[in-house]
Enzyme design. Structure first.
Site, PDB file in Angstrom:
ATOM      1  N   ASP A  29     -21.554 -21.145 -58.811  1.00  0.00           N
ATOM      2  CA  ASP A  29     -21.706 -22.124 -57.722  1.00  0.00           C
ATOM      3  C   ASP A  29     -21.430 -21.445 -56.379  1.00  0.00           C
ATOM      4  OD1 ASP A  29     -21.712 -24.287 -56.002  1.00  0.00           O
ATOM      5  OD2 ASP A  29     -20.588 -25.587 -57.357  1.00  0.00           O
ATOM      6  N   HIS A  53     -27.663 -30.145 -53.816  1.00  0.00           N
ATOM      7  CA  HIS A  53     -26.966 -28.901 -54.140  1.00  0.00           C
ATOM      8  C   HIS A  53     -27.807 -28.079 -55.117  1.00  0.00           C
ATOM      9  CE1 HIS A  53     -23.644 -26.235 -54.094  1.00  0.00           C
ATOM     10  NE2 HIS A  53     -23.208 -26.482 -55.322  1.00  0.00           N
ATOM     11  N   CYS A  91     -26.517 -23.373 -49.566  1.00  0.00           N
ATOM     12  CA  CYS A  91     -26.451 -23.081 -50.997  1.00  0.00           C
ATOM     13  C   CYS A  91     -27.765 -22.525 -51.534  1.00  0.00           C
ATOM     14  CB  CYS A  91     -26.050 -24.346 -51.766  1.00  0.00           C
ATOM     15  SG  CYS A  91     -27.193 -25.723 -51.592  1.00  0.00           S
TER      16      CYS A  91
END
Length: 581
Positions: free
Chosen positions: A515, A494, A360
């Protein structure tokens, strides 16, 4: 005829034999436990009468009878210890032949029966070690041996008929079983029991010798070490405490090693391979399950290796035009918003099979770079017009470490990111941007500032970031499409990208987040008029949705000169973030 009730059985406290009458018990004590001094010279048998000992030697040691010399107790002859075994034949008691040397203190009556005096009487509480009998008649003198045949009687014994006992078949059977067991014990040589010392290798022949030997051990140790004194107790307590502390340190070190290995696996530093290896394993599983043909596997693998070698992302996870689609949506829909701020055009990059679970940070960096290369201010300093892939960004961060940026972070990753699945965060984003000559800041919202573990100060800061371009006193329009790059938002586990902010009529603020965990198909719903409302609802995040303990934001705000870059490299040796509050 009235039933006859037998009295309760009496038990010998020495051998455990059960006898019915009191006078029989006294006779048993006299005959069975009188000669405790007798012992076998050929084995460890002891505590028997003379006749029992003779029987034992003849039965257990027939070849060694000539070597056996029996030693009798003082004051008694061999005949004195003649067997006085009482046998029951069903009618009468066997008379015991007693040929003894009479001494003073005992009397013999005219019938030949022996009457011991009080000094030689037998009771259940004590048994004399010698039986001294004196003759009163027959002109016998002390020391003369007189053959007499009598039934031994104890002092104060009452005359009882033994016919009742002899009629009791159970009593006879019990006596015979006891006699058989005793005869078997006497007819077999006894094995001598050995006792080992628990403190050394010595083996003792009896428990009494072993006890004395162990007591010597216990007496020597305190004298040698000074045990028993307060100083020795304190020394022992300190030793035990040191051992306990050492054990606890070892357990703590073991737990730390296990936790470290767990963290290495979690953050991709366990040496299990990087992007390429994970992609290959995923495709191999798809082939094994029949979801992918072998030819397709080799084709995709070749494309992946070509993309990795080029250093440019292949665009398979990219969705373009996201911010433009949001602008069109807010122009026609969502009338409940007073103001909406949007960042510069940004492409969405989602995770792929090769970086799922750890990529991520790299995907948000790609979103940020895709926006910077479209901005006139930053486009000249971006080395590649295309967005680099994950392996290339790993190489770029390693190059920034070699320039001297963030030495602590470099040490944390052991100076290596390529070929690993290591997670990156706000400090690695800052390091790469500084290496490219881009000025960046890290803002640390290290604790909640609102009720329910919320972060209203974070929302206020984001509003200040987007409103910095409008310094006029005029009321800003409802929709503001700025040229500011998106914000990198990091929290535990995250990261996401902030591409816009809503301000509702009630004054509440709402972030618009892209996201990397959203798939290409979900993100492309923003591009369709029929699904854009649902897609916007998914990217909205109100203060109640952000409840992690800590958030970090990386914001880009200009270009660094050569001197400023060198200064940033020097200050990054002790990297500090702006803490709010």
């Amino acid at each position: 005829m009235l039933p006859y009730f037998y009295p309760a059985m009496l038990t010998c406290d020495i051998c455990g034999e059960e006898i019915m009458f009191e006078e029989d018990m006294r006779t048993h004590l006299l005959l069975s436990h009188l000669e405790n001094d007798m012992h076998c010279p050929l084995c460890s048998l002891s505590g028997v009468t003379y006749n029992e000992l003779c029987f034992h030697i003849s039965a257990a040691h027939p070849d060694e009878q000539d070597q056996a010399h029996l030693t009798l107790p003082s004051g008694c002859s061999a005949e004195t210890n003649a067997a006085v075994m009482e046998s029951v034949d069903g009618q009468t008691a066997t008379q015991l032949p007693l040929t003894q040397s009479c001494t003073a203190g005992d009397t013999c009556d005219g019938a030949g029966s022996v009457t011991p005096t009080a000094a030689s009487s037998v009771t259940t509480d004590s048994v004399p070690h010698k039986l001294n009998i004196t003759a009163e008649s027959g002109g016998s003198s002390p020391g003369e041996t007189l053959p007499t045949t009598s039934i031994v009687k104890t002092q104060g014994a009452k005359t009882r008929l033994k016919s009742n006992v002899l009629c009791d078949e159970g009593y006879i059977g019990m006596k015979s079983e006891h006699s058989k067991a005793k005869q078997k014990r006497l007819s077999s040589p006894r094995k001598e029991e050995l006792f080992s010392c628990p403190m050394c290798a010595l083996v003792c022949s009896s428990s009494f010798i072993l006890q004395e030997h162990v007591e010597l051990h216990l007496q020597e140790e305190p004298s040698a070490e000074g045990a028993g004194s307060p100083g020795s107790d304190l020394k022992l307590a300190k030793q035990l405490q040191m051992e306990e502390e050492q054990r606890m340190r070892q357990e703590e070190a073991q737990r730390e090693r296990e936790e470290f290995k767990k963290l290495q696996r979690q953050f991709g530093l366990d040496g299990s391979g990087g992007y390429c290896r994970q992609m290959e394993r995923t495709m191999e599983k798809a082939v094994g399950r029949g979801f992918m043909a072998p030819a397709e596997f080799h084709s995709k693998r070749a494309e992946m290796m070509e993309s990795v070698a080029s250093g440019v992302d292949d665009g398979s996870t990219r969705t373009q035009g996201v911010v433009t689609a949001l602008k069109e949506y807010y122009q026609t829909e969502c009338r409940d918003c007073v103001h909406v701020w949007l960042s510069a055009d940004t492409d969405h990059y989602c995770s792929s099979a090769g970086d799922k679970g750890w990529g991520c940070g790299y995907r948000n960096l790609q979103m940020l770079l895709s926006s910077l290369r479209r901005t006139d201010t930053y486009a000249p300093i971006i080395p590649e017009k295309a967005v680099p892939n994950i392996t290339q960004m790993q190489s770029m961060i390693e190059g920034a470490w070699k320039e001297g940026l963030d030495p602590q972070g470099a040490s944390h990753f052991n100076q290596r990111l390529q070929g690993t699945r290591a997670w990156i965060g706000a400090t690695e984003i800052f390091t790469l941007l500084t290496s490219l000559g881009i000025s960046a800041r890290i803002i640390d919202f290290h604790q909640p500032t609102g009720p329910g573990d919320t972060h209203p100060r974070l929302f206020d800061w984001v509003k200040q970031y987007f409103t910095q371009s409008n310094r006029s006193s005029r009321l800003p329009p409802r929709l503001i499409h700025t040229k500011l790059p998106p914000l990198y938002l990091q929290h535990q586990g995250h990261s996401r990208s902030i591409v816009g902010l809503e301000q509702r009529k009630n004054g509440s603020l709402c972030l618009l987040l892209l996201d990397p965990g959203s798939s290409v198909s979900d993100t492309r719903k923003l591009l369709s008029r029929g699904t854009v409302s649902t897609a916007v609802h998914r990217i909205r995040k109100f203060p109640g949705s952000l409840k992690h303990k800590q958030y970090q934001v990386v914001a880009v705000h200009g270009v660094l000169s050569a001197e400023e870059k060198q200064k940033s490299i020097m200050t990054s040796r002790t990297l500090c973030a702006e803490r709010i509050p």
